[in-house]
Design a protein around this motif. Structure first.
Motif, PDB file in Angstrom:
ATOM      1  N   TYR A  54     -28.420 -26.206  43.715  1.00 43.37           N
ATOM      2  CA  TYR A  54     -27.403 -26.034  42.659  1.00 43.37           C
ATOM      3  C   TYR A  54     -26.081 -26.924  42.971  1.00 43.37           C
ATOM      4  O   TYR A  54     -25.164 -26.642  42.026  1.00 43.37           O
ATOM      5  N   HIS A  55     -25.924 -27.826  43.455  1.00 40.37           N
ATOM      6  CA  HIS A  55     -24.702 -28.780  43.759  1.00 40.37           C
ATOM      7  C   HIS A  55     -24.530 -29.483  42.458  1.00 40.37           C
ATOM      8  O   HIS A  55     -23.291 -29.444  42.244  1.00 40.37           O
ATOM      9  N   GLU A  56     -25.417 -29.843  41.758  1.00 40.54           N
ATOM     10  CA  GLU A  56     -25.287 -30.804  40.496  1.00 40.54           C
ATOM     11  C   GLU A  56     -24.514 -29.549  39.452  1.00 40.54           C
ATOM     12  O   GLU A  56     -23.438 -29.953  38.687  1.00 40.54           O
ATOM     13  N   TYR A  57     -24.947 -28.501  39.349  1.00 41.90           N
ATOM     14  CA  TYR A  57     -24.540 -27.409  38.425  1.00 41.90           C
ATOM     15  C   TYR A  57     -23.042 -27.011  38.899  1.00 41.90           C
ATOM     16  O   TYR A  57     -22.150 -26.824  38.111  1.00 41.90           O
ATOM     17  N   ALA A  58     -22.627 -26.986  40.085  1.00 43.21           N
ATOM     18  CA  ALA A  58     -21.544 -26.908  40.759  1.00 43.21           C
ATOM     19  C   ALA A  58     -20.739 -27.804  40.422  1.00 43.21           C
ATOM     20  O   ALA A  58     -19.296 -27.699  39.766  1.00 43.21           O
ATOM     21  N   CYS A  59     -20.901 -29.280  40.447  1.00 36.27           N
ATOM     22  CA  CYS A  59     -20.163 -30.351  40.073  1.00 36.27           C
ATOM     23  C   CYS A  59     -19.889 -30.077  38.516  1.00 36.27           C
ATOM     24  O   CYS A  59     -18.689 -30.601  38.166  1.00 36.27           O
ATOM     25  N   TYR A  60     -20.695 -29.862  37.601  1.00 31.38           N
ATOM     26  CA  TYR A  60     -20.679 -29.752  36.302  1.00 31.38           C
ATOM     27  C   TYR A  60     -19.309 -28.560  36.078  1.00 31.38           C
ATOM     28  O   TYR A  60     -18.448 -28.564  35.204  1.00 31.38           O
ATOM     29  N   GLY A  61     -19.527 -27.381  36.739  1.00 29.43           N
ATOM     30  CA  GLY A  61     -18.698 -26.316  36.567  1.00 29.43           C
ATOM     31  C   GLY A  61     -17.238 -26.795  37.090  1.00 29.43           C
ATOM     32  O   GLY A  61     -16.213 -26.551  36.312  1.00 29.43           O
ATOM     33  N   PHE A  62     -17.069 -27.640  38.100  1.00 27.18           N
ATOM     34  CA  PHE A  62     -15.809 -27.890  38.508  1.00 27.18           C
ATOM     35  C   PHE A  62     -15.131 -29.056  37.674  1.00 27.18           C
ATOM     36  O   PHE A  62     -13.995 -29.180  37.391  1.00 27.18           O
ATOM     37  N   ALA A  63     -15.964 -29.729  37.030  1.00 27.72           N
ATOM     38  CA  ALA A  63     -15.656 -30.769  35.919  1.00 27.72           C
ATOM     39  C   ALA A  63     -15.038 -29.985  34.700  1.00 27.72           C
ATOM     40  O   ALA A  63     -13.849 -30.415  34.231  1.00 27.72           O
TER      41      ALA A  63
ATOM     42  N   TRP B  45     -11.292 -31.980  44.462  1.00 31.45           N
ATOM     43  CA  TRP B  45     -11.693 -32.006  45.742  1.00 31.45           C
ATOM     44  C   TRP B  45     -13.278 -31.379  46.000  1.00 31.45           C
ATOM     45  O   TRP B  45     -13.888 -31.953  46.789  1.00 31.45           O
ATOM     46  N   MET B  46     -13.530 -30.356  45.403  1.00 29.28           N
ATOM     47  CA  MET B  46     -14.868 -29.717  45.539  1.00 29.28           C
ATOM     48  C   MET B  46     -15.798 -30.751  44.787  1.00 29.28           C
ATOM     49  O   MET B  46     -16.911 -31.099  45.354  1.00 29.28           O
ATOM     50  N   MET B  47     -15.590 -31.499  43.839  1.00 28.12           N
ATOM     51  CA  MET B  47     -16.529 -32.467  43.285  1.00 28.12           C
ATOM     52  C   MET B  47     -16.736 -33.446  44.130  1.00 28.12           C
ATOM     53  O   MET B  47     -17.810 -34.073  44.106  1.00 28.12           O
ATOM     54  N   ALA B  48     -15.777 -33.985  45.117  1.00 25.55           N
ATOM     55  CA  ALA B  48     -15.765 -35.000  45.937  1.00 25.55           C
ATOM     56  C   ALA B  48     -16.707 -34.488  47.061  1.00 25.55           C
ATOM     57  O   ALA B  48     -17.518 -35.097  47.357  1.00 25.55           O
ATOM     58  N   VAL B  49     -16.265 -33.250  47.457  1.00 24.81           N
ATOM     59  CA  VAL B  49     -17.096 -32.669  48.708  1.00 24.81           C
ATOM     60  C   VAL B  49     -18.842 -32.530  48.241  1.00 24.81           C
ATOM     61  O   VAL B  49     -19.413 -32.925  49.026  1.00 24.81           O
ATOM     62  N   LEU B  50     -18.941 -32.055  46.999  1.00 26.27           N
ATOM     63  CA  LEU B  50     -20.337 -31.809  46.639  1.00 26.27           C
ATOM     64  C   LEU B  50     -20.910 -33.328  46.267  1.00 26.27           C
ATOM     65  O   LEU B  50     -22.240 -33.405  46.522  1.00 26.27           O
ATOM     66  N   GLY B  51     -20.174 -34.172  45.906  1.00 26.29           N
ATOM     67  CA  GLY B  51     -20.810 -35.640  45.454  1.00 26.29           C
ATOM     68  C   GLY B  51     -21.058 -36.278  46.761  1.00 26.29           C
ATOM     69  O   GLY B  51     -21.970 -37.133  47.005  1.00 26.29           O
ATOM     70  N   SER B  52     -20.558 -35.940  48.008  1.00 24.41           N
ATOM     71  CA  SER B  52     -20.605 -36.742  49.234  1.00 24.41           C
ATOM     72  C   SER B  52     -21.987 -36.360  49.931  1.00 24.41           C
ATOM     73  O   SER B  52     -22.389 -37.053  50.823  1.00 24.41           O
TER      74      SER B  52
END
Length: 164
Positions: free
Chosen positions: A47-56, A25-32
């Motif tokens: 830092y949204h890309e790094y957050a996406c990597y972290g959640f992945a 869900w967080m990856m979808a929110v950050l990706g949107s």
């Protein structure tokens, strides 16, 4: 099985499922791109890309944790409980560091600039956290000592699960 032990297993299962679904869900929110605000002085747009990597990475760690929970359901010990609780958190941070190490050129792998390629590497870091930690140990030994401290050429057993 006593009720406390059964409740503990249910709580661990729920915890891992929450990390798994929450990471997706967080990856979808950050990706949107809809998540554009500051929290505690941190501009998450930067830092949204790094957050996406972290959640992945957390997604990979939670998936591996769910798999291990299924395979070792009857063997719940205190060591396993800590392993289950720490796995998604450690994988979150490790995935971010992996991407930084690749982007800096310290770890060599042609990842490219594709966001999906980097998210895939982050996921694999979370899923294969034990192997990542071995590689990181070997890298720091080579970087600071010029050789591995364990006397090997970088190969190890790859186990990232607690011993029985």
């Amino acid at each position: 099985m006593n009720p406390i032990h059964r409740f503990g297993k249910q709580a661990i299962f729920a915890y891992l499922v929450i990390w798994f679904v929450g990471s997706l869900w967080m990856m979808a929110v950050l990706g949107s791109g809809s998540f554009q605000r500051k929290i505690m002085g941190v501009d998450f747009v930067l830092y949204h890309e790094y957050a996406c990597y972290g959640f992945a990475g957390a997604l990979g760690g939670a998936l591996y944790g769910l798999r291990m929970f299924h395979e070792h359901y009857q063997e719940l010990t205190t060591q396993w409980i800590y392993w289950y609780l720490m796995r998604p958190v450690l994988c979150f941070g490790s995935a971010i560091i992996t991407i930084i190490l690749f982007a800096s050129g310290i770890m060599l792998l042609e990842v490219g600039d594709s966001m999906s390629a980097r998210i895939s590497i982050a996921f694999l870091t979370g899923y294969g956290y034990g192997k990542f930690m071995e590689k990181l140990r070997d890298l720091t030994s080579t970087f600071f000592n010029g050789k591995n401290t364990n006397g090997t050429n970088g190969s190890g057993n790859g186990s990232d699960t607690p011993t029985k």
